[in-house]
Write a protein that holds these residues in place. Sequence first.
Motif, mmCIF file in Angstrom:
data_model
loop_
_atom_site.group_PDB
_atom_site.id
_atom_site.type_symbol
_atom_site.label_atom_id
_atom_site.label_comp_id
_atom_site.label_asym_id
_atom_site.label_seq_id
_atom_site.Cartn_x
_atom_site.Cartn_y
_atom_site.Cartn_z
ATOM 1 N N PHE A 64 0.830 -1.220 0.000
ATOM 2 C CA PHE A 64 0.000 0.000 0.000
ATOM 3 C C PHE A 64 0.862 1.266 0.000
ATOM 4 O O PHE A 64 0.499 2.257 0.619
ATOM 5 N N ILE A 123 13.125 1.530 -0.948
ATOM 6 C CA ILE A 123 11.774 1.585 -1.532
ATOM 7 C C ILE A 123 10.831 0.738 -0.672
ATOM 8 O O ILE A 123 11.025 -0.471 -0.548
ATOM 9 N N PRO A 124 9.799 1.372 -0.078
ATOM 10 C CA PRO A 124 8.987 0.645 0.919
ATOM 11 C C PRO A 124 7.849 -0.174 0.322
ATOM 12 O O PRO A 124 6.738 -0.173 0.851
ATOM 13 N N ARG A 171 8.544 3.431 -15.219
ATOM 14 C CA ARG A 171 7.431 3.193 -14.273
ATOM 15 C C ARG A 171 6.274 2.425 -14.924
ATOM 16 O O ARG A 171 5.098 2.684 -14.648
ATOM 17 N N LEU A 175 2.321 -5.771 -16.529
ATOM 18 C CA LEU A 175 1.335 -6.041 -15.464
ATOM 19 C C LEU A 175 0.311 -4.910 -15.368
ATOM 20 O O LEU A 175 -0.803 -5.115 -14.892
ATOM 21 N N ILE A 181 -1.192 -10.991 -12.237
ATOM 22 C CA ILE A 181 -0.714 -10.863 -10.855
ATOM 23 C C ILE A 181 0.638 -11.540 -10.740
ATOM 24 O O ILE A 181 0.772 -12.723 -11.079
ATOM 25 N N LEU A 182 1.616 -10.789 -10.291
ATOM 26 C CA LEU A 182 2.934 -11.374 -10.127
ATOM 27 C C LEU A 182 2.947 -12.299 -8.912
ATOM 28 O O LEU A 182 2.530 -11.889 -7.820
ATOM 29 N N SER A 220 3.405 9.459 3.380
ATOM 30 C CA SER A 220 3.271 9.876 1.975
ATOM 31 C C SER A 220 3.192 8.618 1.120
ATOM 32 O O SER A 220 3.202 7.500 1.642
HETATM 33 C C1 LIG Z 1 8.721 7.122 1.227
HETATM 34 C C2 LIG Z 1 8.514 6.468 -0.119
HETATM 35 C C3 LIG Z 1 9.565 6.402 -1.013
HETATM 36 C C4 LIG Z 1 9.367 5.794 -2.266
HETATM 37 N N1 LIG Z 1 10.427 5.746 -3.140
HETATM 38 C C5 LIG Z 1 10.257 5.182 -4.351
HETATM 39 C C6 LIG Z 1 11.346 5.119 -5.280
HETATM 40 O O1 LIG Z 1 12.455 5.559 -5.004
HETATM 41 N N2 LIG Z 1 11.121 4.560 -6.482
HETATM 42 C C7 LIG Z 1 9.899 4.037 -6.828
HETATM 43 O O2 LIG Z 1 9.770 3.522 -7.955
HETATM 44 N N3 LIG Z 1 8.862 4.080 -5.976
HETATM 45 C C8 LIG Z 1 9.005 4.624 -4.747
HETATM 46 N N4 LIG Z 1 7.953 4.669 -3.869
HETATM 47 C C9 LIG Z 1 6.621 4.173 -4.282
HETATM 48 C C10 LIG Z 1 6.353 2.705 -3.915
HETATM 49 O O3 LIG Z 1 7.047 2.310 -2.759
HETATM 50 C C11 LIG Z 1 6.728 1.782 -5.065
HETATM 51 O O4 LIG Z 1 5.961 2.095 -6.202
HETATM 52 C C12 LIG Z 1 6.489 0.302 -4.726
HETATM 53 O O5 LIG Z 1 7.029 -0.472 -5.751
HETATM 54 C C13 LIG Z 1 4.997 -0.043 -4.549
HETATM 55 O O6 LIG Z 1 4.923 -1.347 -4.008
HETATM 56 P P1 LIG Z 1 3.697 -1.774 -3.078
HETATM 57 O O7 LIG Z 1 3.874 -3.194 -2.759
HETATM 58 O O8 LIG Z 1 3.552 -0.853 -1.936
HETATM 59 O O9 LIG Z 1 2.497 -1.573 -4.102
HETATM 60 P P2 LIG Z 1 1.008 -1.125 -3.723
HETATM 61 O O10 LIG Z 1 1.003 0.323 -3.396
HETATM 62 O O11 LIG Z 1 0.431 -2.061 -2.742
HETATM 63 O O12 LIG Z 1 0.301 -1.352 -5.135
HETATM 64 C C14 LIG Z 1 0.641 -0.479 -6.211
HETATM 65 C C15 LIG Z 1 0.186 -1.139 -7.516
HETATM 66 O O13 LIG Z 1 0.928 -2.342 -7.706
HETATM 67 C C16 LIG Z 1 0.042 -3.407 -7.979
HETATM 68 N N5 LIG Z 1 0.582 -4.642 -7.412
HETATM 69 C C17 LIG Z 1 1.035 -4.875 -6.165
HETATM 70 N N6 LIG Z 1 1.412 -6.154 -6.010
HETATM 71 C C18 LIG Z 1 1.176 -6.751 -7.197
HETATM 72 C C19 LIG Z 1 1.333 -8.088 -7.675
HETATM 73 N N7 LIG Z 1 1.816 -9.069 -6.909
HETATM 74 N N8 LIG Z 1 0.990 -8.362 -8.958
HETATM 75 C C20 LIG Z 1 0.473 -7.392 -9.759
HETATM 76 N N9 LIG Z 1 0.291 -6.108 -9.353
HETATM 77 C C21 LIG Z 1 0.642 -5.794 -8.087
HETATM 78 C C22 LIG Z 1 -1.265 -3.037 -7.301
HETATM 79 O O14 LIG Z 1 -2.375 -3.683 -7.905
HETATM 80 C C23 LIG Z 1 -1.301 -1.532 -7.509
HETATM 81 O O15 LIG Z 1 -1.883 -1.239 -8.749
HETATM 82 C C24 LIG Z 1 8.119 5.259 -2.610
HETATM 83 C C25 LIG Z 1 7.061 5.310 -1.678
HETATM 84 C C26 LIG Z 1 7.251 5.907 -0.451
HETATM 85 C C27 LIG Z 1 6.119 5.945 0.538
#
Ligand SMILES: Cc1cc2nc3c(=O)[nH]c(=O)nc-3n(C[C@H](O)[C@H](O)[C@H](O)COP(=O)(O)OP(=O)(O)OC[C@H]3O[C@@H](n4cnc5c(N)ncnc54)[C@H](O)[C@@H]3O)c2cc1C
Length: 311
Positions: A64, A123-124, A171, A175, A181-182, A220
């Motif tokens: 999330f 990256i969280p 970006r 998918l 779904i990965l 954020s």
């Molecule tokens: C403080 C902070 C710093 C960040 N820095 C970066 C950065 O440097 N670079 C960067 O690229 N991003 C960054 N991000 C954004 C975020 O962390 C990334 O985009 C991360 O990859 C999202 O992963 P998530 O598991 O939280 O995805 P979620 O927010 O849970 O989901 C995002 C999307 O991914 C899809 N998804 C999730 N899991 C799967 C799966 N298994 N199969 C198919 N689809 C899926 C979901 O359906 C949704 O559409 C940052 C966020 C924060 C809060």
Amino acid sequence: MEFEKDIEKLNIEFLKDKPLKDFTTFKIGGMARYIVFPKTAAELGEVIKLARKNQMDWKVLGNFSNVLVSEKGFDGVIITTVRMDFYKIDQNVIEAECGCMISQVAKKACENNLKGLEFAAGIPGTVGGAVYMNAGAYDGEIKDVFEFAEVLDENLNVVKLEKADMRFSYRHSRLKEEKLILLKATFRLQYAQKGDVLPIEKANEFNRRRREKQPLLYPSAGSIFKRPAGYFAGKLIEDAGLKGYRIGNACISEKHAGFIVNLGGASAEDVRKLIFHAQKTVYEKFGVLLEPEVEFIGEFETPLFEPDSKC
Ligand SMILES: Cc1cc2nc3c(=O)[nH]c(=O)nc-3n(C[C@H](O)[C@H](O)[C@H](O)COP(=O)(O)OP(=O)(O)OC[C@H]3O[C@@H](n4cnc5c(N)ncnc54)[C@H](O)[C@@H]3O)c2cc1C
């Protein structure tokens, strides 16, 4: 409720009527009818089947960390992969399930003297979220180390996709185009050579830079906009005079204008209004349309800015 009984029968962990703000890194978001935590690919498939059988909307999420969820929440089934978190390292190859935190995988790689994932140490998000959006930072991207993956297709068949099948770009991955779904991904890394900066030192340096430049003490979703070709979103927003601009308790970060932060109790609609305002102001000043990087879940009253909109 039929769905609930079925899930209970399968002994899959779930929560009912919970606020998504307790899960999002933004600390924003209304109620979800169900949040389900499958532990295996088979369980994940079962949850989707049950949601379909009961005609409920469903959405797979990881940690999330790249979503803005509306106050109205999600009247359906949120499936989070965070319990699918097994990974293994075999020489310079890492196989990781979708729910592993990419930062943990990156850290383990570094500890094993493997280079290529240092950029992801801060990256969280999960492996699934990172592959989905081809996450990147500091000149590194998932596509640089990705080798192949197992995904679940719309018919719930497990399919193997090679890097060439993934249509990775900035970006973006396949998918995003199809409802795939990965399940797990395989990354091929390089051994650090004599004379290279140690991978763990490089990762620590990237994380130090993050702490210095990014407002990590506030909730954020990271960068709110994608990088427009030839520009930096944060710089455009700053040059438009919007650093510190606030709507309700959502604020364009003073520290890094590419971030919108929740100062405490911000609403999803405040964030949407701020996104609209930043898009409109930057477009009027510089002719550049900022495209959100964050994904939206649920219904919003405030639209996204469109160049010909009259708002
Ligand atoms: C403080 C902070 C710093 C960040 N820095 C970066 C950065 O440097 N670079 C960067 O690229 N991003 C960054 N991000 C954004 C975020 O962390 C990334 O985009 C991360 O990859 C999202 O992963 P998530 O598991 O939280 O995805 P979620 O927010 O849970 O989901 C995002 C999307 O991914 C899809 N998804 C999730 N899991 C799967 C799966 N298994 N199969 C198919 N689809 C899926 C979901 O359906 C949704 O559409 C940052 C966020 C924060 C809060």
